[in-house]
Design an enzyme around this catalytic site. Structure first.
Site, mmCIF file in Angstrom:
data_model
loop_
_atom_site.group_PDB
_atom_site.id
_atom_site.type_symbol
_atom_site.label_atom_id
_atom_site.label_comp_id
_atom_site.label_asym_id
_atom_site.label_seq_id
_atom_site.Cartn_x
_atom_site.Cartn_y
_atom_site.Cartn_z
ATOM 1 C CB CYS A 381 13.069 3.284 -1.994
ATOM 2 S SG CYS A 381 14.001 2.775 -3.545
ATOM 3 C CG HIS A 507 8.736 1.634 -3.907
ATOM 4 N ND1 HIS A 507 8.804 3.153 -3.431
ATOM 5 C CD2 HIS A 507 9.592 1.817 -4.610
ATOM 6 C CE1 HIS A 507 9.863 3.633 -3.775
ATOM 7 N NE2 HIS A 507 10.598 3.083 -4.632
ATOM 8 C CD GLU A 509 5.665 3.016 -1.653
ATOM 9 O OE1 GLU A 509 5.916 1.922 -0.862
ATOM 10 O OE2 GLU A 509 6.284 3.887 -2.360
#
Ligand code: GLN
Length: 559
Positions: A381, A507, A509
């Site tokens: 990001c 993202h 994650e």
């Protein structure tokens, strides 16, 4: 009939309710039950989206775009149920709904009060989770018993058995059983007091989970059981785990937590199947490699600010059977001390997402260092936006290139506001949020990681790569390997001339699991291991084989 488990916490905050709730969910799923998880947060913010990471750590984003508490990350990593907007309510959201109804005349002239109107709204938020395809809903109540702001939630769950039957509800209270060094004893009194407080509200817990540093003897468990009015087998020890959080569910299983819950609800199930979990613990305990990753961020000193990033790196370590050392480095420190001093010796450098100008120049220095020294680099990001700025300045020759987030008058706005953001005035819930499709370019590093032509990943941003600069960047060797389906938004960029330089606008994650590392994290950590072991050019090993894809499997799980 869906069963309901309520998890409350006592004695101290940060006692680990999120992880414990997620572990309970995981154990019940491992017995074949269909579980849904929910968190109720007593703070007044409508969601954590506008809060600083210093307050409650990272903001966890769901597929549907809701910005939620980081405990929901534990829920998604430990269980397979899809989380939605209904999985996280705050006091602010509950009041907002009630006030909107009041404005619409919904209450027909009545005085609107905490009891019953707010408590009914909380009850409905819990009931929304229950449906015929769900065996158990686990609802975690944020905060600590005794907090004034948590009272409406506790009152609502006290009343809840009246709506669905006491036999369909189970109250679990998580407490602290401290060890007093001076007395060389563990102390049960705080637990007794905390349960006493719950009982004053009208909630008699069915089970106590006791966080402790030292094991609790049978005698002491008997004492807790007697004073707190629960059966002995419902006093469960949860000892601190120094080695890994992934031990928590296994230890709760050893203390027969899931056996008690299933018996209490009358579920007949086989014992939990924990093969995948056992094998991840085996990988953790028997690493074949060592690797070190530097995470350079604005909030690096805060251990929860990039929670899912740290977890995802660990998952990639598990995938490669590598013990990963993660260093959290403040980007503003790099501005003071230089990248050489703070970053030399790391096998990989990751720059996570973020907002605001502090530390940006430090991030740019870190990226330049990784690019020039051929250290594996992964930008996420804001990390991607910084990679574009750094490349623009150093390679394309765009002096003073910047993002308009940080310099509105930059001569080279290589990162600029998304078109859809131009008329946005409110801060809460207005970013480009949630799951968005992305097409991958064949033969790219990204494609090699995912083994897919198109993916879906979660977003949370207002700015984007400025397409005016695409051709110039490509001419200087940057590849835009992931684009929105209409080609208008850059989602992934990479440098083919570098061993591993990849950055994403989304993202990843938020989609990594301990049992299924995210493909990009796996590829990045794999590259870092490769750099460390200096085995470039050698034939691929087992850990280089394509890994199953969490994105694809999560998508198919829905259908
Ligand atoms: N601040 C940047 C934006 O809004 C990046 C956001 C992020 O890293 N999540 O686009």
């Amino acid at each position: 009939m869906t069963k309901h488990i309520f998890v409350t916490g006592g004695v101290v905050s940060s006692i680990g309710k999120g992880l414990t709730s997620a572990s309970i969910g995981m154990l019940l799923e491992a017995r074949g039950l269909r579980v849904k998880m929910q968190k109720l947060d007593p703070y007044i913010n409508v969601d954590p989206g506008t809060m600083s990471p210093y307050q409650h750590g990272e903001v966890y984003v769901l597929d549907d775009g809701s910005e939620t508490d980081l405990d929901l990350g534990h829920y998604e990593r430990f269980t397979s149920g899809t989380l939605t907007r209904d999985s996280n309510y705050t006091t602010g959201q509950i009041y907002l709904r009630v006030i909107e109804k009041e404005r619409q005349g919904f209450f027909l002239g009545k005085t609107v009060q905490v009891i019953p109107h707010i408590t009914n709204e909380i009850r409905d938020a819990i009931l929304r989770m229950a449906d015929p395809s769900t065996d158990v809903v686990i609802t975690e109540i944020g905060g600590t018993v005794g907090d004034i702001e948590g009272l409406p939630f506790l009152e609502a769950i006290r009343q809840f058995p009246l709506a669905v039957g006491r036999e369909n509800c189970l109250f679990i209270h998580l407490t602290l059983v401290p060890y007093l060094k001076a007395a060389a004893e563990i102390k049960t009194k705080p637990t007794q007091h905390s349960v006493g407080q719950l009982r004053q509200i009208g909630i008699q817990p069915d089970m106590l989970i006791c966080r402790c540093e030292q094991s609790i003897s049978r005698e002491e468990r008997e004492k807790i059981a007697l004073f707190c009015n629960v059966p002995l087998e419902a006093v469960i020890e949860e000892k601190d785990r120094d080695f890994s959080i992934y031990e928590v569910p296994l230890s709760l299983r050893d203390h027969r937590l899931d056996e008690f819950i299933t018996k209490r609800f009358g579920f007949v199930t086989p014992p939990p199947n924990l093969d995948a979990w056992d094998s991840l613990m085996f990988s953790l305990r028997n690493p074949k490699h060592e690797v070190s990753i530097a995470v350079v961020g604005k909030y690096a000193e805060h251990k929860d600010a990039y929670k899912s990033i740290y977890e995802s790196i660990d998952h990639a370590g598990i995938h490669h059977k590598a013990s990963v050392r993660v260093a959290r480095i403040l980007s503003s420190d790099i501005e003071q001390e230089g990248p050489e001093r703070l970053l030399s010796g790391y096998d990989g450098i990751l720059i996570p997402g973020g907002f605001g100008e502090r530390g940006i120049e430090g991030k740019l220095q870190a990226i330049r260092y990784a690019r020039e020294r051929e250290i594996p680099f992964f930008g996420i990001c804001l990390g991607m936006q910084c990679a574009a700025i750094e490349f623009g300045r150093s390679i394309v020759g765009l002096t003073d290139a910047h993002s308009t987030e940080f310099n509105k008058d930059t001569p080279h706005p290589v990162i600029c506001l998304l078109d859809e953001q131009r008329n946005v005035t409110e801060l809460g819930g207005t970013m480009r949020l949630g799951a968005q499709p992305c097409k991958l370019i064949p033969n790219s590093l990204a494609h090699q990681a995912y083994h897919l032509d198109s993916i879906s990943e979660r977003h949370r941003h207002r700015y984007e790569f400025n397409n005016v600069y695409r051709n110039q960047f490509e001419a200087h060797g940057m590849r835009f390997s992931g684009l929105s389906p209409d080609g208008s938004l850059v989602e992934i960029l990479e440098l083919p001339s570098h061993p591993f330089f990849l950055a994403v606008q989304f993202h990843p994650e938020f989609k990594s699991k301990p049992t299924k590392a995210h493909p990009l994290f796996a590829k990045f950590v794999g590259a870092a291991i490769e750099r460390r072991t200096g085995r470039k050019g050698k034939p691929p090993t087992e850990s280089d084989t394509p890994i199953s894809n969490p994105v694809a499997s999560q998508e198919s799980a829905k259908t």
